[in-house]
Design a protein around this motif. Structure first.
Motif, PDB file in Angstrom:
ATOM      1  N   GLU A 151      15.072 -18.299  13.075  1.00  0.00           N
ATOM      2  CA  GLU A 151      16.107 -18.513  13.914  1.00  0.00           C
ATOM      3  C   GLU A 151      15.773 -19.308  15.150  1.00  0.00           C
ATOM      4  O   GLU A 151      14.691 -18.819  15.708  1.00  0.00           O
ATOM      5  CB  GLU A 151      16.437 -17.096  14.183  1.00  0.00           C
ATOM      6  N   ILE A 152      16.468 -20.463  15.367  1.00  0.00           N
ATOM      7  CA  ILE A 152      16.245 -21.407  16.495  1.00  0.00           C
ATOM      8  C   ILE A 152      17.465 -21.213  17.334  1.00  0.00           C
ATOM      9  O   ILE A 152      18.745 -21.577  16.933  1.00  0.00           O
ATOM     10  CB  ILE A 152      15.957 -22.639  15.904  1.00  0.00           C
ATOM     11  N   THR A 153      17.256 -21.031  18.741  1.00  0.00           N
ATOM     12  CA  THR A 153      18.501 -21.195  19.519  1.00  0.00           C
ATOM     13  C   THR A 153      19.162 -22.537  19.474  1.00  0.00           C
ATOM     14  O   THR A 153      18.467 -23.506  19.408  1.00  0.00           O
ATOM     15  CB  THR A 153      17.925 -20.721  20.959  1.00  0.00           C
ATOM     16  N   GLU A 154      20.483 -22.364  19.850  1.00  0.00           N
ATOM     17  CA  GLU A 154      21.178 -23.766  19.750  1.00  0.00           C
ATOM     18  C   GLU A 154      20.834 -24.579  21.101  1.00  0.00           C
ATOM     19  O   GLU A 154      20.496 -25.896  20.586  1.00  0.00           O
ATOM     20  CB  GLU A 154      22.829 -23.357  19.927  1.00  0.00           C
ATOM     21  N   SER A 155      20.376 -24.175  22.113  1.00  0.00           N
ATOM     22  CA  SER A 155      19.777 -25.017  23.272  1.00  0.00           C
ATOM     23  C   SER A 155      18.599 -25.600  22.598  1.00  0.00           C
ATOM     24  O   SER A 155      18.401 -26.716  23.184  1.00  0.00           O
ATOM     25  CB  SER A 155      19.572 -23.838  24.322  1.00  0.00           C
ATOM     26  N   ALA A 156      17.573 -24.863  21.913  1.00  0.00           N
ATOM     27  CA  ALA A 156      16.715 -25.783  21.581  1.00  0.00           C
ATOM     28  C   ALA A 156      16.715 -27.110  20.745  1.00  0.00           C
ATOM     29  O   ALA A 156      15.712 -27.832  20.701  1.00  0.00           O
ATOM     30  CB  ALA A 156      15.607 -24.623  20.760  1.00  0.00           C
ATOM     31  N   THR A 157      17.872 -27.053  20.130  1.00  0.00           N
ATOM     32  CA  THR A 157      18.236 -28.029  19.251  1.00  0.00           C
ATOM     33  C   THR A 157      18.639 -29.483  20.141  1.00  0.00           C
ATOM     34  O   THR A 157      18.918 -30.588  19.613  1.00  0.00           O
ATOM     35  CB  THR A 157      18.966 -27.748  18.159  1.00  0.00           C
ATOM     36  N   MET A 158      18.838 -29.235  21.442  1.00  0.00           N
ATOM     37  CA  MET A 158      19.563 -30.214  22.012  1.00  0.00           C
ATOM     38  C   MET A 158      18.928 -31.421  22.730  1.00  0.00           C
ATOM     39  O   MET A 158      19.590 -32.286  22.951  1.00  0.00           O
ATOM     40  CB  MET A 158      20.531 -29.328  23.013  1.00  0.00           C
ATOM     41  N   ASP A 159      17.685 -31.056  23.203  1.00  0.00           N
ATOM     42  CA  ASP A 159      17.014 -31.925  24.074  1.00  0.00           C
ATOM     43  C   ASP A 159      16.668 -33.294  23.110  1.00  0.00           C
ATOM     44  O   ASP A 159      16.976 -34.583  23.685  1.00  0.00           O
ATOM     45  CB  ASP A 159      15.838 -31.552  24.377  1.00  0.00           C
ATOM     46  N   ASP A 160      16.269 -33.149  22.054  1.00  0.00           N
ATOM     47  CA  ASP A 160      15.951 -34.270  21.042  1.00  0.00           C
ATOM     48  C   ASP A 160      16.526 -34.235  19.866  1.00  0.00           C
ATOM     49  O   ASP A 160      15.662 -33.705  19.044  1.00  0.00           O
ATOM     50  CB  ASP A 160      14.458 -34.368  21.347  1.00  0.00           C
ATOM     51  N   PRO A 161      17.723 -34.847  19.462  1.00  0.00           N
ATOM     52  CA  PRO A 161      18.275 -34.638  18.134  1.00  0.00           C
ATOM     53  C   PRO A 161      17.492 -35.142  17.109  1.00  0.00           C
ATOM     54  O   PRO A 161      17.765 -34.601  16.091  1.00  0.00           O
ATOM     55  CB  PRO A 161      19.795 -35.285  18.459  1.00  0.00           C
ATOM     56  N   GLU A 162      16.663 -36.305  17.138  1.00  0.00           N
ATOM     57  CA  GLU A 162      16.055 -36.882  16.362  1.00  0.00           C
ATOM     58  C   GLU A 162      14.760 -36.026  15.964  1.00  0.00           C
ATOM     59  O   GLU A 162      14.561 -35.655  14.543  1.00  0.00           O
ATOM     60  CB  GLU A 162      15.631 -38.072  16.861  1.00  0.00           C
ATOM     61  N   MET A 163      14.116 -35.483  16.938  1.00  0.00           N
ATOM     62  CA  MET A 163      12.871 -34.670  16.623  1.00  0.00           C
ATOM     63  C   MET A 163      13.523 -33.495  16.144  1.00  0.00           C
ATOM     64  O   MET A 163      12.715 -32.781  15.412  1.00  0.00           O
ATOM     65  CB  MET A 163      12.295 -34.296  18.032  1.00  0.00           C
ATOM     66  N   THR A 164      14.625 -32.848  16.533  1.00  0.00           N
ATOM     67  CA  THR A 164      15.293 -31.603  15.813  1.00  0.00           C
ATOM     68  C   THR A 164      15.389 -31.734  14.242  1.00  0.00           C
ATOM     69  O   THR A 164      15.150 -30.899  13.623  1.00  0.00           O
ATOM     70  CB  THR A 164      16.587 -31.458  16.703  1.00  0.00           C
ATOM     71  N   MET A 165      16.111 -32.814  14.028  1.00  0.00           N
ATOM     72  CA  MET A 165      16.283 -33.329  12.687  1.00  0.00           C
ATOM     73  C   MET A 165      14.806 -33.265  11.800  1.00  0.00           C
ATOM     74  O   MET A 165      14.670 -32.691  10.703  1.00  0.00           O
ATOM     75  CB  MET A 165      16.855 -34.496  12.398  1.00  0.00           C
ATOM     76  N   GLU A 166      13.826 -33.946  12.321  1.00  0.00           N
ATOM     77  CA  GLU A 166      12.489 -34.079  11.665  1.00  0.00           C
ATOM     78  C   GLU A 166      11.709 -32.711  11.487  1.00  0.00           C
ATOM     79  O   GLU A 166      11.335 -32.410  10.442  1.00  0.00           O
ATOM     80  CB  GLU A 166      11.483 -34.932  12.736  1.00  0.00           C
ATOM     81  N   ILE A 167      11.872 -31.805  12.521  1.00  0.00           N
ATOM     82  CA  ILE A 167      11.212 -30.380  12.302  1.00  0.00           C
ATOM     83  C   ILE A 167      12.005 -29.464  11.670  1.00  0.00           C
ATOM     84  O   ILE A 167      11.277 -28.830  10.611  1.00  0.00           O
ATOM     85  CB  ILE A 167      11.320 -29.834  13.972  1.00  0.00           C
ATOM     86  N   LEU A 168      13.272 -29.606  11.516  1.00  0.00           N
ATOM     87  CA  LEU A 168      14.130 -28.799  10.617  1.00  0.00           C
ATOM     88  C   LEU A 168      13.952 -29.186   9.079  1.00  0.00           C
ATOM     89  O   LEU A 168      13.861 -28.379   8.271  1.00  0.00           O
ATOM     90  CB  LEU A 168      15.695 -28.792  10.981  1.00  0.00           C
ATOM     91  N   ALA A 169      13.633 -30.631   9.094  1.00  0.00           N
ATOM     92  CA  ALA A 169      13.535 -31.160   7.636  1.00  0.00           C
ATOM     93  C   ALA A 169      12.334 -30.659   7.136  1.00  0.00           C
ATOM     94  O   ALA A 169      12.015 -30.250   5.855  1.00  0.00           O
ATOM     95  CB  ALA A 169      13.615 -32.752   7.511  1.00  0.00           C
TER      96      ALA A 169
END
Length: 281
Positions: A151-169
């Motif tokens: 479970e990841i907070t919504e705010s944690a995914t906001m700062d760097d969308p590309e990095m977020t996509m990479e980590i979640l992938a």
């Protein structure tokens, strides 16, 4: 200085209350460092119920701090300080390891445990060692990754969308199930949400508290559920305390709930009574 920064104001006058607060925060920080070394942190578990079957389908692992003097410190007090100081990274690592070890103990005892969820804080989410830590823990504990929810907070995914996509992938490649926590409190846009490789969203408790008396909250909850279902995501509502709240959410087609109506967070031995159980709601 910190008071001025937190309030985004140009200046703040020193007060004795600030001194007391700073002293208390320093005590908590030092205590947390010792808690990690002395094994004073423990996990409690709160069941999640599928509203279609009334079956317990998951558990959320929640960290607690029980000092050697027997005092239980509220997470509201120590989690923000852990996040600010970076201690949340080793604490988060402990939570993942302990939750996986406990799930494996249940599984090896033949108890058929449901999936267990762990929370990843914004600071932990941005830590470069996160994926490596999770992979190492899975291998070390022999955890079935498909039974680990993150479970990841919504705010944690906001700062760097590309990095977020990479980590979640990378998490998805490990066969983990991914939830966006505290949904509705951040500022994610629909385009970004549609791209994220997630399984579910969790509606923040703040919207549930007054959902029966506040039209704005009711409309927000309705919109979140409709949006999530349109994106083929499951919806979990947390903080459910009354049958009236349950009826409202069931009528909207919410998929899962958790909250005191089902159970408060309980110990690993107490939560076993919920395994393979149909809850009367």
């Amino acid at each position: 200085m910190y008071q001025a920064k937190s309030k985004r104001s140009g200046f703040e006058y020193f007060s004795e209350e600030m001194n007391v607060l700073a002293h208390e925060q320093l005590q908590i920080e030092n205590g947390l460092r010792q808690a990690l070394e002395k094994g004073e942190l423990l996990l409690m578990y709160q069941p999640k119920v599928d509203l279609r079957t009334n079956q317990v389908v998951g558990l959320e692992a929640l960290v607690r701090w029980l000092t050697n003097t027997g005092v239980l410190t509220s997470p509201d007090k120590f989690i923000p300080i852990a996040e600010e100081t970076g201690l949340i990274v080793p604490i988060g690592r402990f939570v993942i390891r302990e939750a996986c070890e406990q799930w494996v103990r249940w599984h090896e005892a033949g108890l058929n445990p449901p999936a267990v969820a762990v929370n990843i804080s914004p600071r932990q989410f941005s830590d470069l060692s996160l994926i490596g830590d999770i992979l190492e823990i899975i291998k070390m504990t022999r955890m079935n990754p498909s039974m680990l929810n993150v479970e990841i907070t919504e705010s944690a995914t906001m700062d760097d969308p590309e990095m977020t996509m990479e980590i979640l992938a990378e998490m998805r490649a490990l066969n983990l199930h991914l939830y966006i926590d505290d949904f509705g409190t951040g500022h994610s846009n629909l385009g970004q949400l549609r791209r994220l490789p997630i399984d579910a969203v969790k509606i923040d408790k703040s919207f549930i508290n007054d959902v029966l008396t506040n039209n704005d909250d009711a409309e927000i909850v309705t919109a979140i559920i409709n949006l999530a279902h349109a994106l083929k995501l499951r919806v979990v509502s947390e903080g459910i305390e009354t049958k009236e709240q349950l009826a409202f959410l069931r009528n909207l087609g919410c998929d899962e709930i958790q909250g005191y109506l089902v159970s408060k967070p309980v110990s690993h031995s107490q939560v076993e009574s919920f395994f393979n159980k149909t809850i009367k709601l």
